[in-house]
Design a protein around this motif. Sequence first.
Motif, PDB file in Angstrom:
ATOM      1  N   GLY A 152      10.792 -20.940  -7.598  1.00 17.52           N
ATOM      2  CA  GLY A 152       9.989 -21.675  -7.558  1.00 17.52           C
ATOM      3  C   GLY A 152       8.562 -21.541  -6.366  1.00 17.52           C
ATOM      4  N   GLN A 153       9.433 -21.416  -5.283  1.00 16.92           N
ATOM      5  CA  GLN A 153       8.746 -20.462  -4.369  1.00 16.92           C
ATOM      6  C   GLN A 153       7.692 -19.203  -4.144  1.00 16.92           C
ATOM      7  OE1 GLN A 153      11.799 -22.251  -1.028  1.00 16.92           O
ATOM      8  NE2 GLN A 153      10.063 -23.422  -0.473  1.00 16.92           N
ATOM      9  N   LEU A 154       8.248 -18.316  -4.974  1.00 19.87           N
ATOM     10  CA  LEU A 154       7.525 -17.003  -4.409  1.00 19.87           C
ATOM     11  C   LEU A 154       6.759 -17.029  -5.216  1.00 19.87           C
ATOM     12  CD1 LEU A 154      10.935 -15.145  -6.322  1.00 19.87           C
ATOM     13  CD2 LEU A 154      10.530 -15.872  -3.945  1.00 19.87           C
ATOM     14  N   SER A 155       5.901 -17.991  -5.694  1.00 23.38           N
ATOM     15  CA  SER A 155       4.779 -17.623  -6.148  1.00 23.38           C
ATOM     16  C   SER A 155       3.674 -18.157  -5.141  1.00 23.38           C
ATOM     17  CB  SER A 155       3.706 -18.225  -7.734  1.00 23.38           C
ATOM     18  OG  SER A 155       4.580 -19.346  -7.184  1.00 23.38           O
ATOM     19  N   LEU A 156       4.079 -18.414  -4.089  1.00 24.41           N
ATOM     20  CA  LEU A 156       3.923 -19.125  -2.566  1.00 24.41           C
ATOM     21  C   LEU A 156       2.900 -18.336  -1.339  1.00 24.41           C
ATOM     22  CD1 LEU A 156       5.490 -22.280  -1.754  1.00 24.41           C
ATOM     23  CD2 LEU A 156       2.950 -21.876  -3.174  1.00 24.41           C
ATOM     24  N   PHE A 157       3.581 -16.945  -1.726  1.00 26.90           N
ATOM     25  CA  PHE A 157       3.419 -15.426  -0.961  1.00 26.90           C
ATOM     26  C   PHE A 157       3.510 -14.660  -1.837  1.00 26.90           C
ATOM     27  CE2 PHE A 157       7.342 -18.320   0.898  1.00 26.90           C
ATOM     28  CZ  PHE A 157       6.397 -18.677   1.558  1.00 26.90           C
TER      29      PHE A 157
ATOM     30  N   ARG B  91      10.970  -2.699   8.040  1.00 26.46           N
ATOM     31  CA  ARG B  91       9.750  -2.088   7.046  1.00 26.46           C
ATOM     32  C   ARG B  91      11.830  -1.090   6.376  1.00 26.46           C
ATOM     33  NH1 ARG B  91       9.038  -0.933   2.761  1.00 26.46           N
ATOM     34  NH2 ARG B  91       7.522   0.225   1.749  1.00 26.46           N
ATOM     35  N   SER B  92      12.800  -0.752   6.849  1.00 24.82           N
ATOM     36  CA  SER B  92      14.313  -0.658   5.620  1.00 24.82           C
ATOM     37  C   SER B  92      14.586  -1.966   5.377  1.00 24.82           C
ATOM     38  CB  SER B  92      15.601  -0.025   6.598  1.00 24.82           C
ATOM     39  OG  SER B  92      15.267  -1.180   7.860  1.00 24.82           O
ATOM     40  N   ASN B  93      14.037  -3.146   6.082  1.00 23.91           N
ATOM     41  CA  ASN B  93      14.597  -4.052   5.025  1.00 23.91           C
ATOM     42  C   ASN B  93      13.381  -4.841   3.972  1.00 23.91           C
ATOM     43  OD1 ASN B  93      16.464  -6.293   4.740  1.00 23.91           O
ATOM     44  ND2 ASN B  93      14.916  -7.979   5.980  1.00 23.91           N
ATOM     45  N   LEU B  94      12.592  -3.833   3.906  1.00 22.97           N
ATOM     46  CA  LEU B  94      11.462  -4.213   3.175  1.00 22.97           C
ATOM     47  C   LEU B  94      11.204  -4.060   1.804  1.00 22.97           C
ATOM     48  CD1 LEU B  94       9.212  -5.868   5.894  1.00 22.97           C
ATOM     49  CD2 LEU B  94      10.383  -6.877   4.666  1.00 22.97           C
ATOM     50  N   CYS B  95      11.188  -4.655   0.815  1.00 24.00           N
ATOM     51  CA  CYS B  95      10.810  -3.967  -0.739  1.00 24.00           C
ATOM     52  C   CYS B  95       9.915  -4.401  -1.414  1.00 24.00           C
ATOM     53  CB  CYS B  95      11.990  -2.954  -0.946  1.00 24.00           C
ATOM     54  SG  CYS B  95      12.682  -4.852  -1.915  1.00 24.00           S
TER      55      CYS B  95
ATOM     56  N   GLN C 273       0.908  -1.769  -0.219  1.00 21.58           N
ATOM     57  CA  GLN C 273      -0.333   0.422  -0.049  1.00 21.58           C
ATOM     58  C   GLN C 273       0.866   1.468  -0.385  1.00 21.58           C
ATOM     59  OE1 GLN C 273      -1.996  -1.254   3.436  1.00 21.58           O
ATOM     60  NE2 GLN C 273      -4.259  -1.669   2.149  1.00 21.58           N
ATOM     61  N   GLU C 274       2.058   0.914   0.371  1.00 21.06           N
ATOM     62  CA  GLU C 274       3.005   2.905   0.668  1.00 21.06           C
ATOM     63  C   GLU C 274       3.377   2.426  -0.277  1.00 21.06           C
ATOM     64  OE1 GLU C 274       5.790   1.640   4.111  1.00 21.06           O
ATOM     65  OE2 GLU C 274       4.544   1.811   5.647  1.00 21.06           O
ATOM     66  N   VAL C 275       3.817   1.831  -1.270  1.00 24.44           N
ATOM     67  CA  VAL C 275       3.963   2.315  -2.742  1.00 24.44           C
ATOM     68  C   VAL C 275       3.206   2.182  -3.683  1.00 24.44           C
ATOM     69  CG1 VAL C 275       6.221   1.356  -2.053  1.00 24.44           C
ATOM     70  CG2 VAL C 275       5.306  -0.180  -2.919  1.00 24.44           C
ATOM     71  N   ASN C 276       1.888   1.918  -3.114  1.00 29.80           N
ATOM     72  CA  ASN C 276       0.458   2.367  -3.927  1.00 29.80           C
ATOM     73  C   ASN C 276       0.109   1.396  -5.256  1.00 29.80           C
ATOM     74  OD1 ASN C 276      -1.800   3.587  -5.116  1.00 29.80           O
ATOM     75  ND2 ASN C 276      -0.385   5.037  -7.107  1.00 29.80           N
ATOM     76  N   TRP C 277       1.088  -0.146  -5.144  1.00 29.38           N
ATOM     77  CA  TRP C 277       0.517  -1.211  -5.509  1.00 29.38           C
ATOM     78  C   TRP C 277       2.204  -1.294  -6.828  1.00 29.38           C
ATOM     79  CZ3 TRP C 277      -0.910  -5.647  -3.437  1.00 29.38           C
ATOM     80  CH2 TRP C 277      -1.974  -5.990  -2.453  1.00 29.38           C
ATOM     81  N   GLN C 278       2.924  -0.415  -7.120  1.00 28.64           N
ATOM     82  CA  GLN C 278       3.844  -0.445  -7.680  1.00 28.64           C
ATOM     83  C   GLN C 278       5.267  -0.939  -7.153  1.00 28.64           C
ATOM     84  OE1 GLN C 278       3.572   4.092  -8.990  1.00 28.64           O
ATOM     85  NE2 GLN C 278       3.131   3.591 -11.050  1.00 28.64           N
ATOM     86  N   CYS C 279       5.416  -1.836  -8.117  1.00 30.07           N
ATOM     87  CA  CYS C 279       7.239  -2.692  -8.343  1.00 30.07           C
ATOM     88  C   CYS C 279       7.851  -1.054  -7.781  1.00 30.07           C
ATOM     89  CB  CYS C 279       7.710  -2.966  -9.501  1.00 30.07           C
ATOM     90  SG  CYS C 279       9.356  -3.586  -9.024  1.00 30.07           S
ATOM     91  N   SER C 280       8.711  -1.658  -6.765  1.00 30.66           N
ATOM     92  CA  SER C 280       9.843  -0.203  -6.210  1.00 30.66           C
ATOM     93  C   SER C 280      11.200  -0.481  -7.011  1.00 30.66           C
ATOM     94  CB  SER C 280      10.258  -0.784  -5.211  1.00 30.66           C
ATOM     95  OG  SER C 280       9.379  -0.511  -3.975  1.00 30.66           O
ATOM     96  N   LYS C 281      11.321  -1.233  -7.637  1.00 34.03           N
ATOM     97  CA  LYS C 281      12.556  -1.493  -9.278  1.00 34.03           C
ATOM     98  C   LYS C 281      12.184  -1.430  -9.872  1.00 34.03           C
ATOM     99  CE  LYS C 281      16.521  -4.430 -10.666  1.00 34.03           C
ATOM    100  NZ  LYS C 281      16.712  -5.873 -11.121  1.00 34.03           N
TER     101      LYS C 281
ATOM    102  N   CYS D 187      10.886  -9.204 -10.756  1.00 38.45           N
ATOM    103  CA  CYS D 187      12.313  -8.113 -10.051  1.00 38.45           C
ATOM    104  C   CYS D 187      12.609  -9.089  -8.974  1.00 38.45           C
ATOM    105  CB  CYS D 187      11.978  -6.738  -9.431  1.00 38.45           C
ATOM    106  SG  CYS D 187      12.140  -5.515 -11.455  1.00 38.45           S
ATOM    107  N   HIS D 188      11.626  -9.608  -8.098  1.00 39.60           N
ATOM    108  CA  HIS D 188      12.003 -10.273  -7.476  1.00 39.60           C
ATOM    109  C   HIS D 188      12.842 -11.584  -7.522  1.00 39.60           C
ATOM    110  CE1 HIS D 188       9.859 -12.083  -3.431  1.00 39.60           C
ATOM    111  NE2 HIS D 188      10.815 -12.117  -2.936  1.00 39.60           N
ATOM    112  N   LEU D 189      12.357 -11.971  -8.360  1.00 42.35           N
ATOM    113  CA  LEU D 189      12.559 -13.823  -8.597  1.00 42.35           C
ATOM    114  C   LEU D 189      14.346 -13.132  -9.488  1.00 42.35           C
ATOM    115  CD1 LEU D 189      12.378 -16.480  -9.920  1.00 42.35           C
ATOM    116  CD2 LEU D 189      11.784 -15.881 -12.297  1.00 42.35           C
ATOM    117  N   SER D 190      14.640 -11.644  -9.870  1.00 41.90           N
ATOM    118  CA  SER D 190      15.738 -11.607  -9.851  1.00 41.90           C
ATOM    119  C   SER D 190      16.834 -11.486  -9.142  1.00 41.90           C
ATOM    120  CB  SER D 190      15.977 -10.245 -11.348  1.00 41.90           C
ATOM    121  OG  SER D 190      15.251  -9.458 -10.245  1.00 41.90           O
ATOM    122  N   PHE D 191      16.177 -11.113  -8.191  1.00 45.89           N
ATOM    123  CA  PHE D 191      17.188 -10.879  -6.631  1.00 45.89           C
ATOM    124  C   PHE D 191      17.026 -12.136  -6.110  1.00 45.89           C
ATOM    125  CE2 PHE D 191      15.542  -7.121  -6.528  1.00 45.89           C
ATOM    126  CZ  PHE D 191      16.515  -5.386  -6.062  1.00 45.89           C
ATOM    127  N   HIS D 192      16.262 -13.315  -6.364  1.00 45.25           N
ATOM    128  CA  HIS D 192      16.957 -14.461  -6.133  1.00 45.25           C
ATOM    129  C   HIS D 192      17.336 -15.515  -6.410  1.00 45.25           C
ATOM    130  CE1 HIS D 192      14.721 -14.837  -1.992  1.00 45.25           C
ATOM    131  NE2 HIS D 192      13.780 -13.338  -2.862  1.00 45.25           N
TER     132      HIS D 192
END
Length: 99
Positions: A94-99, A69-73, A22-30, A79-84
């Motif tokens: 393969g687990q990313l879609s579970l959350f 909060r400073s640890n969460l983005c 909600q804080e990022v208005n549902w936009q990817c921070s990357k 983009c999440h997959l690229s970090f992992h």
Amino acid sequence: MPKKSRERYPQNWSDIALVVKQEVNWQCSKCGVQCIRPGDDTKQLTRSERMALTLTVHHSNFLPEDNRRSNLCALCSGCHLSFHTRRRGNLSPGQLSLF
């Protein structure tokens, strides 16, 4: 024996993640892509498009126990997959879609 990945998250993880999104208005921070918000009509999207436009919350230090909060983005699935995939984190890609 190490804890299973899911057990490393707090019980209120869904609430924590919702606030971050909600804080990022549902936009990817990357990449800045506008992701799907709760209640959005997604009937016209394919399953792949819905997955790609799903906003997730990433732990920058890869520790799901650290929910400062400073640890969460907020990141889109890609983009999440690229970090992992670049760094071994707490979840397999393969687990990313579970959350």
